[in-house]
Scaffold this active site. Sequence first.
Site, mmCIF file in Angstrom:
data_model
loop_
_atom_site.group_PDB
_atom_site.id
_atom_site.type_symbol
_atom_site.label_atom_id
_atom_site.label_comp_id
_atom_site.label_asym_id
_atom_site.label_seq_id
_atom_site.Cartn_x
_atom_site.Cartn_y
_atom_site.Cartn_z
ATOM 1 C CB CYS A 1 -0.872 0.015 1.231
ATOM 2 S SG CYS A 1 -1.736 -1.545 1.517
ATOM 3 N NE ARG B 1 4.535 1.614 -1.253
ATOM 4 C CZ ARG B 1 5.653 1.315 -0.605
ATOM 5 N NH1 ARG B 1 6.781 1.838 -0.991
ATOM 6 N NH2 ARG B 1 5.647 0.495 0.417
ATOM 7 C CG ASN C 1 1.518 0.940 3.897
ATOM 8 O OD1 ASN C 1 0.337 1.187 3.673
ATOM 9 N ND2 ASN C 1 2.514 1.497 3.229
ATOM 10 N N GLY C 2 0.976 -2.988 6.027
ATOM 11 C CA GLY C 2 1.411 -4.174 6.769
ATOM 12 C C GLY C 2 0.208 -4.996 7.205
ATOM 13 C CD GLU D 1 13.278 -10.918 -15.070
ATOM 14 O OE1 GLU D 1 12.943 -11.707 -14.174
ATOM 15 O OE2 GLU D 1 12.828 -9.766 -15.144
ATOM 16 C CE LYS E 1 9.732 -8.534 -15.746
ATOM 17 N NZ LYS E 1 10.563 -8.320 -14.604
ATOM 18 C CE LYS F 1 9.253 -1.438 -9.043
ATOM 19 N NZ LYS F 1 9.696 -2.314 -10.144
HETATM 20 C C1 F6R Z 1 8.839 -8.765 -11.285
HETATM 21 C C2 F6R Z 1 9.192 -8.134 -10.043
HETATM 22 C C3 F6R Z 1 9.182 -8.952 -8.816
HETATM 23 C C4 F6R Z 1 10.272 -8.466 -7.850
HETATM 24 C C5 F6R Z 1 10.126 -9.177 -6.492
HETATM 25 C C6 F6R Z 1 11.211 -8.740 -5.534
HETATM 26 O O1 F6R Z 1 8.950 -7.877 -12.352
HETATM 27 O O2 F6R Z 1 9.453 -6.961 -9.990
HETATM 28 O O3 F6R Z 1 9.319 -10.313 -9.076
HETATM 29 O O4 F6R Z 1 11.523 -8.712 -8.399
HETATM 30 O O5 F6R Z 1 8.883 -8.866 -5.950
HETATM 31 O O6 F6R Z 1 11.170 -7.373 -5.323
HETATM 32 P P1 F6R Z 1 12.413 -6.581 -4.787
HETATM 33 O O7 F6R Z 1 13.470 -6.644 -5.823
HETATM 34 O O8 F6R Z 1 11.918 -5.199 -4.547
HETATM 35 O O9 F6R Z 1 12.845 -7.277 -3.530
#
Ligand code: F6R
Length: 609
Positions: A2, A27, A100-101, A481, A485, A604
């Site tokens: 969030c 987010r 958040n959480g 990867e 994607k 994100k």
């Molecule tokens: C896919 C993606 C996710 C992140 C994963 C880890 O495009 O972005 O698979 O790689 O959620 O996130 P971080 O790197 O922020 O720990």
Amino acid sequence: MCGIMGYTGSKEAKYIIIKGLSALEYRGYDSAGIGIYNSDEDKVNICKCIGKVKNLKEKAEKLNLTGTCGIGHTRWATHGGVTDENAHPHKFGRVTITHNGIIENYEELASEFGIEDELKSQTDTEVACAVFAHYYDKYTDPMKAIYKAVKCFRGTFAFTIIFDDIPGKIYAVRNVSPIVAAKTEHGTMLASDLTAISLYAREYLVLGEYQILVLSPDDIELFDIKGNPLVTEYQKIDWDTEAATKKGFPFFMEKEISEQPEALKNTLEPRIKDGLPDFTYDEIPDEFFKSFDKIFITACGTAMHSGQVGKGLIEKLAKVPVETEIASEFIYDEPIIDSRTLVVSVSQSGETIDTLTAVKKASELGAKTLGIVNVHGTSIARASDHVVYTNAGPEIAVASTKAYTVQVAVFYLLAAKLALVRGLMSEEECREFIKTLQSMPSAIRKVINDKDEVHRISTKIVEAKNVFMLGRGLDYYAILEGSLKLKEVSYIHSEALPAGEIKHGTIALISDETPVILSITQEKLAAKEISNAKEVKSRGAIVLILMKDGIELENESQWDKVYRLPAAPDEFMIFTVTVALQFIAYFTALDLGLDVDKPRNLAKVVTVE
Ligand code: F6R
């Protein structure tokens, strides 16, 4: 997941908070809300609704939400469905909060505090709000109320809190979920990440775990959980506001794919001295690289895919055994770790809870820890013994692109450094390796300039229900990867397989409706992979090939599409093939008319387990 934004100052809070929430929308975004303190009415007015921040903006325009102090939130539902009632802020008694959480023991708390019949939502947050309100009624002291309430919570949280009878002040407290704060010319603000704050300020402070932040219109104060004052330390925001805008691209994802040459340079150059890898920029002494016999790499999703490339390379160049384990598994497994183990965590956001928990566990087990992190001052960076910051700049699209490439680049530097200090590479060999690495930004640039050609591959998969991707060696890591994607932005099911594995079951799914993408960039494995391409072709598959320039391919016209990647030594081909795969995913989603930057169900920053 969030987003949180709060402001107190001399301007209308509504506009500032809504602008911040728009910047945070990436987010998590199934609902949004704001609560603004109105001094005439002496209370907090709340406006919240499901959907995007623009819905909130429209609704808020129609209401009397004037005031110069308030908090806002974008929600990614965990407890309780996506409804107006479940959106934040929540209000109970004299207290209004955003959160958040997850508060894991919220059901027990609801019964313990006897508030079950008074709740209007199904959320853990409203229960937490009631707990704050209970202690505020009891002690009429906000600091004591926060301290007492926080002691009741099991789980993770970043709370922003305003009290009806304390005008102009915002309180915040956190455990795991992040909060940053900043002063501006007209007031102070806080947010769950820098993207919102960078619109208004160039310096910020990070709220530590179990610290309390108090924002007034002209000051920010920091306390420990018992209310003892702490010194505030500010850090510079090292990217400009422009970096978080689309700069004329239709989507952040395309912009971020196109930024990879720069991001790579920014990550590599500070760590190359006299043509050799050098981590003094990160304050890591050379002896450190001799202080372990084994490496564990732990991360999630895309970040883990970079770790898999790292494993292959470190084992090949430096002969140090490397294990990779997904963070959410690592934390519940019994990894064999001791003081001669280095645990490398990889994270763009620096806040992924599974990765953070894995780092904490590794430290408890006595390992040395190194974080490869993009966002400065984040929880994973703070929990690690050493940090290598990737200088990718802000990554806004949910699907990670440039952050992945720079993580891979850090592993190349690490592998070369380890090989050098362990005497497995001469300085001359190492310089040659680093020189090739430094040529990757321009190799990537060629693929970016060729994106229309790559787009043609997408047109062959846009109608597919299932796509398979095949690769051997390093190509296998690349397609892992590439496949993730494609799934996340186009919603087309995609499966990546080591090319040799297709015959052991999955070939049963191949028909004339199945596109198969092969990445063929490793010279010594090319002939074998071309055979695999023929196997699927003879079952009717639509065969699309990404191939290193110079590798021989007979009768090229028999394939549905062949795209030639600029030639480089095999171990460096990961960079260009990755960019081609990112474009394939991007254009497929674009042609399907999807919201590329904000794929459904995804957020994100993943701060729940
Ligand atoms: C896919 C993606 C996710 C992140 C994963 C880890 O495009 O972005 O698979 O790689 O959620 O996130 P971080 O790197 O922020 O720990």
